[in-house]
Design a protein around this motif. Structure first.
Motif, PDB file in Angstrom:
ATOM      1  N   LEU A 119       0.814  -1.206   0.000  1.00 41.21           N
ATOM      2  CA  LEU A 119       0.000   0.000   0.000  1.00 41.21           C
ATOM      3  C   LEU A 119       0.858   1.271   0.000  1.00 41.21           C
ATOM      4  O   LEU A 119       0.495   2.278   0.588  1.00 41.21           O
ATOM      5  CB  LEU A 119      -0.949  -0.002   1.205  1.00 41.21           C
ATOM      6  N   GLY A 120       2.010   1.215  -0.620  1.00 46.66           N
ATOM      7  CA  GLY A 120       2.896   2.369  -0.658  1.00 46.66           C
ATOM      8  C   GLY A 120       3.896   2.434   0.470  1.00 46.66           C
ATOM      9  O   GLY A 120       4.756   3.314   0.489  1.00 46.66           O
ATOM     10  N   TYR A 121       3.803   1.521   1.425  1.00 47.52           N
ATOM     11  CA  TYR A 121       4.774   1.448   2.517  1.00 47.52           C
ATOM     12  C   TYR A 121       5.932   0.542   2.121  1.00 47.52           C
ATOM     13  O   TYR A 121       5.718  -0.606   1.691  1.00 47.52           O
ATOM     14  CB  TYR A 121       4.142   0.859   3.778  1.00 47.52           C
ATOM     15  N   ASP A 151      -7.114  -6.372  -5.607  1.00 43.39           N
ATOM     16  CA  ASP A 151      -8.005  -7.351  -4.989  1.00 43.39           C
ATOM     17  C   ASP A 151      -7.133  -8.515  -4.522  1.00 43.39           C
ATOM     18  O   ASP A 151      -6.688  -9.333  -5.322  1.00 43.39           O
ATOM     19  CB  ASP A 151      -9.044  -7.808  -6.009  1.00 43.39           C
ATOM     20  N   GLU A 152      -6.878  -8.569  -3.205  1.00 36.33           N
ATOM     21  CA  GLU A 152      -6.069  -9.650  -2.637  1.00 36.33           C
ATOM     22  C   GLU A 152      -6.932 -10.560  -1.764  1.00 36.33           C
ATOM     23  O   GLU A 152      -6.472 -11.152  -0.785  1.00 36.33           O
ATOM     24  CB  GLU A 152      -4.885  -9.072  -1.857  1.00 36.33           C
ATOM     25  N   GLY A 161      -4.031 -12.692  -0.849  1.00 31.53           N
ATOM     26  CA  GLY A 161      -3.424 -11.939   0.240  1.00 31.53           C
ATOM     27  C   GLY A 161      -3.402 -12.683   1.554  1.00 31.53           C
ATOM     28  O   GLY A 161      -3.770 -13.862   1.649  1.00 31.53           O
ATOM     29  N   LEU A 162      -2.930 -11.979   2.610  1.00 39.01           N
ATOM     30  CA  LEU A 162      -2.894 -12.510   3.976  1.00 39.01           C
ATOM     31  C   LEU A 162      -2.074 -13.800   4.057  1.00 39.01           C
ATOM     32  O   LEU A 162      -2.539 -14.824   4.538  1.00 39.01           O
ATOM     33  CB  LEU A 162      -4.317 -12.691   4.503  1.00 39.01           C
ATOM     34  N   TYR A 163      -0.851 -13.730   3.535  1.00 36.80           N
ATOM     35  CA  TYR A 163       0.208 -14.729   3.673  1.00 36.80           C
ATOM     36  C   TYR A 163       0.058 -15.940   2.754  1.00 36.80           C
ATOM     37  O   TYR A 163       0.892 -16.849   2.820  1.00 36.80           O
ATOM     38  CB  TYR A 163       0.352 -15.178   5.138  1.00 36.80           C
ATOM     39  N   ARG A 164      -0.929 -15.969   1.882  1.00 35.16           N
ATOM     40  CA  ARG A 164      -1.030 -17.138   1.003  1.00 35.16           C
ATOM     41  C   ARG A 164       0.167 -17.253   0.065  1.00 35.16           C
ATOM     42  O   ARG A 164       0.566 -18.358  -0.305  1.00 35.16           O
ATOM     43  CB  ARG A 164      -2.342 -17.107   0.213  1.00 35.16           C
ATOM     44  N   THR A 165       0.761 -16.143  -0.331  1.00 33.68           N
ATOM     45  CA  THR A 165       1.948 -16.209  -1.187  1.00 33.68           C
ATOM     46  C   THR A 165       3.242 -16.261  -0.369  1.00 33.68           C
ATOM     47  O   THR A 165       4.332 -16.294  -0.932  1.00 33.68           O
ATOM     48  CB  THR A 165       2.025 -14.998  -2.134  1.00 33.68           C
ATOM     49  N   GLY A 166       3.121 -16.228   0.967  1.00 30.39           N
ATOM     50  CA  GLY A 166       4.291 -16.241   1.831  1.00 30.39           C
ATOM     51  C   GLY A 166       4.603 -14.906   2.460  1.00 30.39           C
ATOM     52  O   GLY A 166       5.449 -14.815   3.349  1.00 30.39           O
ATOM     53  N   SER A 167       3.933 -13.844   2.004  1.00 29.31           N
ATOM     54  CA  SER A 167       4.076 -12.524   2.623  1.00 29.31           C
ATOM     55  C   SER A 167       2.681 -11.968   2.893  1.00 29.31           C
ATOM     56  O   SER A 167       1.686 -12.483   2.379  1.00 29.31           O
ATOM     57  CB  SER A 167       4.869 -11.576   1.718  1.00 29.31           C
ATOM     58  N   TRP A 170       0.940  -9.384   1.933  1.00 27.41           N
ATOM     59  CA  TRP A 170       0.231  -9.156   0.670  1.00 27.41           C
ATOM     60  C   TRP A 170       1.033  -9.749  -0.467  1.00 27.41           C
ATOM     61  O   TRP A 170       2.269  -9.860  -0.387  1.00 27.41           O
ATOM     62  CB  TRP A 170       0.016  -7.657   0.435  1.00 27.41           C
ATOM     63  N   ALA A 171       0.360 -10.110  -1.517  1.00 29.89           N
ATOM     64  CA  ALA A 171       1.076 -10.627  -2.689  1.00 29.89           C
ATOM     65  C   ALA A 171       2.022  -9.584  -3.253  1.00 29.89           C
ATOM     66  O   ALA A 171       2.992  -9.920  -3.935  1.00 29.89           O
ATOM     67  CB  ALA A 171       0.076 -11.070  -3.751  1.00 29.89           C
TER      68      ALA A 171
END
Length: 497
Positions: free
Chosen positions: A166-168, A314-315, A319-325, A327-328
């Motif tokens: 998100l820009g961070y 749209d995550e 999102g929420l760690y499914r890719t290992g982090s 957010w994707a």
């Protein structure tokens, strides 16, 4: 500050799951453990679904459902009764490995002790209040504050600052973002589209000296992408550019333009001065497990900035760690990041919740009365969500996801080599959202059916893929069973010979 994980799990049974995960995160699944040929243990079905095998309980449930439930689902002829971890059982005692996690929802598996403890504790506390005060706080509406929603919102924002998105950049201390809570992914996307439309109108008014509510405002167009899936309500469906979902319900929302994922040359034509919002999945789930490329996301972000369009990721599934982090897109440079992120599925491990996370410059256009929800952000949903996200974000849990997804990737990479006549040469996706692409798309659904007959739940994705989105607690032995079954199915489809 986020409480330590184990202090939030006071019961021995809940903490035991964390200890198991911490132990498993230290295991290295070396390539030497990989098989050298496809498994032949599951060439034949192990589960019989014939009507003669049904118990009276199952037959009654199926009959009642056929008689009284709207027939919008094509369900197999059995009835699930209970689950534990990555496994579920039906009313006739058959056991299944749920390698679909309730469509990427049950990140902590089924009947997780910690989730149940949080829900039961909150319910009993509020039930006690009800008995003594003749009132209840299971629902208060958003007319009033509750203590749980701000805690979950804070955790979502601080984790995003810590891990990136998100820009961070990771480790950021920039000003806080904002969160809006809903009840589902569809509602989250509807809310995000509404917010983006308002931003577009306000930006047009500021640049022209007009009024944001002027019906002639041209900055209202929405850009989305082929093979997307954003929900089934009329607005979300309008940006779900898949013929089988849209065709029965047209006309849909006007002003929608459809592009192609990773089409660099098409970005400028797709996103123009009248575009108020672009919505995209960093990893398309339902549409076939397709990754958006880093360079393409950067170009899309740049174009949105040029024309003043809001970019939504749209995550909900990826999102929420499914890719290992978290957010994707967390590990991507900030010049690839969106203005808003929508989420839902795993956030409360099956308890209904959705959310929009948005940058402050986007949030600033929303004032009291511009959006709302009756049930979103309830104490129960947010308490469970805070517990789940605290668990998922622990270093031991993330380490486990990295290890097990690496092993799953190694096992799956063997399948195109062993079945080159059936499968595409490259396995799609990353982390624990993977897709097997089929050269003959009709075989994907057949393999899903065959796997179910051998005790494993997987899903289709798009027109030509089998989707693997297991619970994030999945273990090596469960990966082995699932892939062994897939190997048996692939060996049994007609063209395997």
């Amino acid at each position: 500050m986020r409480p330590a994980l184990l202090t939030r799990l006071s019961s021995p049974v809940a903490a035991s799951r964390v200890r198991l995960l911490a132990k498993s995160s230290g295991i290295r699944y070396a390539s030497s453990t990989l098989p050298t040929s496809p498994s032949t243990r599951y060439l034949e079905p192990t589960h019989n679904f014939s009507p003669s095998s049904q118990s009276p309980e199952t037959a009654t449930a199926l009959s009642l459902g056929e008689q009284y439930i709207l027939p919008v689902y094509a369900r197999p002829p059995f009835v699930l009764s209970h689950g534990r971890g990555s496994w579920v059982w039906d009313t006739d005692g058959r056991k299944y490995l749920d390698f679909s996690a309730g469509i990427a929802v049950n990140a902590l598996g089924h009947a997780d002790p910690g989730v149940l403890e949080v829900a039961a504790t909150l319910f009993l506390r509020e039930a006690g209040t009800m008995r003594t005060q003749a009132s209840t706080l299971l629902h208060t509406s958003n007319v009033y504050h509750n203590t749980r929603a701000p805690q979950l919102a804070e955790l979502l924002v601080t984790l995003t600052q810590q891990e990136g998105g998100l820009g961070y950049a990771p480790g950021s201390t920039s000003p806080s973002a904002k969160v809006f809570f809903a009840n589902s992914g569809t509602e989250a996307n509807e809310g995000a589209l509404k917010i983006a439309r308002k931003v577009g109108k306000d930006r047009w008014a500021a640049s022209t000296g007009g009024k944001a509510d002027d019906p002639s405002c041209p900055k209202i167009r929405i850009a989305c992408f082929k093979n997307s899936f954003h929900g089934r309500s009329m607005g979300a469906l309008s940006v779900t550019s898949t013929e089988k979902y849209q065709a029965p319900f047209r006309p849909l929302l006007p002003g929608v333009d459809v592009g192609t994922l990773n089409d660099y040359a098409g970005i400028n034509g797709l996103v123009g001065g009248d575009t108020c919002v672009v919505i995209v999945e960093p990893v398309q789930g339902e549409g076939g497990i397709h990754d958006a490329e880093e360079g393409w996301l950067r170009a899309l972000r740049k174009r949105c900035d040029e024309v003043g369009a809001v970019l939504i990721f749209d995550e909900i599934q990826c999102g929420l760690y499914r890719t290992g982090s978290l957010w994707a897109h967390s590990k991507l440079p900030v010049d690839c990041h969106p203005d808003m992120v929508t989420m839902a599925k795993p956030l409360a491990n099956g308890y209904p919740i959705g959310a929009v996370l948005l940058r402050n410059n986007i949030a600033s256009v929303m004032t009291a009365g511009t959006h709302g929800t009756t049930f979103g952000g309830s104490p129960m949903a947010c308490a469970v969500g805070h517990h789940v996200l605290s668990r998922l974000s622990s270093r031991s849990f993330v380490g486990h996801i990295e290890e097990i997804s690496g092993y799953l990737g190694e096992r799956l990479a063997l399948l195109p080599k062993w079945f080159p006549g059936i499968l595409e040469p490259t396995v799609r996706g990353r982390g624990l959202i993977r897709g097997l692409g089929f050269k003959d798309g009709s075989q994907a659904g057949e393999v899903v059916r065959m796997a179910r007959e051998r005790g494993v739940f997987v899903l289709t994705a798009g027109k030509d893929a089998v989707r693997l989105v297991p619970s994030l607690i999945i273990e090596k032995e469960e990966v082995d069973f699932a892939v062994d079954v897939l190997e048996g199915c692939l060996s049994s489809v007609p063209s395997a010979a």
